[in-house]
Write an enzyme that holds these catalytic residues in place. Structure first.
Site, PDB file in Angstrom:
ATOM      1  N   ASP A   7       0.924  -1.048   0.120  1.00  0.00           N
ATOM      2  CA  ASP A   7       0.036  -0.176   0.032  1.00  0.00           C
ATOM      3  C   ASP A   7       0.883   1.188   0.115  1.00  0.00           C
ATOM      4  OD1 ASP A   7      -2.469   1.499   0.625  1.00  0.00           O
ATOM      5  OD2 ASP A   7      -1.497   1.997   2.501  1.00  0.00           O
ATOM      6  N   ASP A   9       0.107   4.900   0.961  1.00  0.00           N
ATOM      7  CA  ASP A   9      -0.342   6.053   1.837  1.00  0.00           C
ATOM      8  C   ASP A   9      -0.411   5.408   3.320  1.00  0.00           C
ATOM      9  OD1 ASP A   9      -0.957   8.391   3.379  1.00  0.00           O
ATOM     10  OD2 ASP A   9      -3.055   7.938   3.038  1.00  0.00           O
ATOM     11  N   GLY A  44      -7.401   5.103   3.228  1.00  0.00           N
ATOM     12  CA  GLY A  44      -7.423   3.890   2.596  1.00  0.00           C
ATOM     13  C   GLY A  44      -8.805   3.960   1.624  1.00  0.00           C
ATOM     14  N   ARG A  47     -11.356   8.674  -2.988  1.00  0.00           N
ATOM     15  CA  ARG A  47     -11.659  10.060  -3.093  1.00  0.00           C
ATOM     16  C   ARG A  47     -13.339  10.472  -2.808  1.00  0.00           C
ATOM     17  NH1 ARG A  47      -9.508  12.930  -8.214  1.00  0.00           N
ATOM     18  NH2 ARG A  47      -7.656  11.467  -7.565  1.00  0.00           N
ATOM     19  N   SER A 114      -5.021   5.298  -4.491  1.00  0.00           N
ATOM     20  CA  SER A 114      -4.908   6.574  -4.908  1.00  0.00           C
ATOM     21  C   SER A 114      -4.445   6.809  -6.583  1.00  0.00           C
ATOM     22  CB  SER A 114      -3.785   7.260  -4.420  1.00  0.00           C
ATOM     23  OG  SER A 114      -3.474   8.326  -4.623  1.00  0.00           O
ATOM     24  N   ASN A 116      -3.292   9.325  -7.556  1.00  0.00           N
ATOM     25  CA  ASN A 116      -2.087  10.152  -7.656  1.00  0.00           C
ATOM     26  C   ASN A 116      -0.864   9.416  -7.256  1.00  0.00           C
ATOM     27  OD1 ASN A 116      -3.158  12.907  -7.859  1.00  0.00           O
ATOM     28  ND2 ASN A 116      -4.446  12.444  -6.075  1.00  0.00           N
ATOM     29  N   ASP A 168      -1.486  -0.435   5.951  1.00  0.00           N
ATOM     30  CA  ASP A 168      -1.748   0.323   7.321  1.00  0.00           C
ATOM     31  C   ASP A 168      -3.221   0.596   7.831  1.00  0.00           C
ATOM     32  OD1 ASP A 168      -2.296   2.110   5.073  1.00  0.00           O
ATOM     33  OD2 ASP A 168      -2.255   3.813   6.826  1.00  0.00           O
TER      34      ASP A 168
HETATM   35  P1  B16 Z   1      -6.407  10.021  -4.319  1.00  0.00           P
HETATM   36  P2  B16 Z   1      -3.704   4.186  -0.041  1.00  0.00           P
HETATM   37  C1  B16 Z   1      -5.632   6.030  -0.263  1.00  0.00           C
HETATM   38  O1  B16 Z   1      -4.245   5.692  -0.352  1.00  0.00           O
HETATM   39  C2  B16 Z   1      -5.535   7.140   0.954  1.00  0.00           C
HETATM   40  O2  B16 Z   1      -5.256   6.474   2.093  1.00  0.00           O
HETATM   41  C3  B16 Z   1      -6.931   7.613   0.981  1.00  0.00           C
HETATM   42  O3  B16 Z   1      -6.889   8.665   2.062  1.00  0.00           O
HETATM   43  C4  B16 Z   1      -7.356   8.483  -0.459  1.00  0.00           C
HETATM   44  O4  B16 Z   1      -8.574   8.855  -0.231  1.00  0.00           O
HETATM   45  C5  B16 Z   1      -7.102   7.545  -1.479  1.00  0.00           C
HETATM   46  O5  B16 Z   1      -5.859   6.583  -1.495  1.00  0.00           O
HETATM   47  C6  B16 Z   1      -7.453   8.139  -2.707  1.00  0.00           C
HETATM   48  O6  B16 Z   1      -6.329   8.795  -3.289  1.00  0.00           O
HETATM   49  O7  B16 Z   1      -7.709  10.996  -3.901  1.00  0.00           O
HETATM   50  O8  B16 Z   1      -5.089  10.786  -4.374  1.00  0.00           O
HETATM   51  O9  B16 Z   1      -6.863   9.276  -5.381  1.00  0.00           O
HETATM   52  O10 B16 Z   1      -3.459   4.092   1.510  1.00  0.00           O
HETATM   53  O11 B16 Z   1      -4.546   3.382  -0.564  1.00  0.00           O
HETATM   54  O12 B16 Z   1      -2.223   4.239  -0.653  1.00  0.00           O
HETATM   55 MG    MG Z   2      -2.733   3.349   3.129  1.00  0.00          MG
END
Ligand code: B16
Ligand code: MG
Length: 213
Positions: A7, A9, A44, A47, A114, A116, A168
């Site tokens: 993962d 974030d 996790g 969006r 994410s 991003n 996490d």
């Molecule tokens: P984005 P992970 C997740 O990352 C984040 O924990 C979560 O808070 C966020 O909303 C999600 O990605 C989407 O992110 O807006 O950048 O597309 O923990 O799966 O790496």
């Molecule tokens: Mg995470």
């Protein structure tokens, strides 16, 4: 041979603090308080689902069009933060562990919700450690659905049963198990009690961990 899926974030980098700042700016604009504790609920989560939780906290309703607009605004601010990230923001112990896996020829993938992910991997210099990236750009179902981890295994060309996921979030641990994979929880034992093994972080962690689960 085992393969590893990470993962992003909360495991490799702490982008949650930037998500928090960007969601908080939106809450400020809408006129309600959004705390760091509230932000825990968004980890996790996709969006759009994050926005829905935020609006529920603020007791605000929006049309679908307004939601799209608000999510886009938040994302623009979030990207302005992460576009300034540096390799110093890689979490402690992570880079040593990834280097060792690479030297042993162990395959590695990202499994993140994410959209991003590419920007973060590029800004932090983490990209070179991964053979495949499964993220919000090539997967549509959010954790605890196993899609993101199954996609990671598929891109690596390996059997899901040979994969170990590092996560996490409780929803991510559940997604790993539903994909038939083992899960190492990164963080607190209380939150991640379903994981096969829980470690607080990657400090001092070596490939020996792969034999422990
Ligand atoms: P984005 P992970 C997740 O990352 C984040 O924990 C979560 O808070 C966020 O909303 C999600 O990605 C989407 O992110 O807006 O950048 O597309 O923990 O799966 O790496
Ligand atoms: Mg995470």
């Amino acid at each position: 041979m085992k393969s590893c899926i990470f993962d992003l974030d909360g495991v490799l980098v702490d982008s949650a603090k930037y998500h928090y700042l960007a969601w908080k700016a939106l809450a400020d604009k809408l006129g309600f308080v959004f705390t760091e504790k509230d932000n825990e609920r968004l980890k996790g989560v996709s969006r759009m689902k994050s926005l829905e939780i935020l609006l529920e906290i603020g007791k605000i309703t929006m049309s679908d069009g307004e939601k799209e607009q608000a999510a886009a605004e938040k994302n623009e601010l979030y990207r302005s933060y992460i576009s300034k990230m540096t390799p110093e923001e890689i979490l402690p112990g992570v880079e040593n562990f990834l280097k060792e896996l690479k030297s042993l020829g162990i395959k590695t993938a990202i499994g993140s919700a994410s959209k991003n992910t590419p920007l973060i991997l590029e800004r932090t210099g983490l990209k070179k450690y991964f053979d495949a990236v499964a993220d919000g750009t090539n997967v549509s179902k959010a954790k605890p659905d196993p899609e993101v981890f199954l996609k990671g295994a598929e891109l690596l060309g390996v059997d899901p049963k040979t994969c170990i996921v590092f996560e996490d979030a409780a929803a991510g641990v559940e997604a790993a198990h539903r994909a038939g994979m083992k899960a190492v929880g990164i963080g607190s034992q209380t939150v991640l009690n379903e994981a096969d093994l829980v470690i607080p972080n990657f400090v001092g962690v070596t490939s020996d961990i792969l034999q422990k689960i």
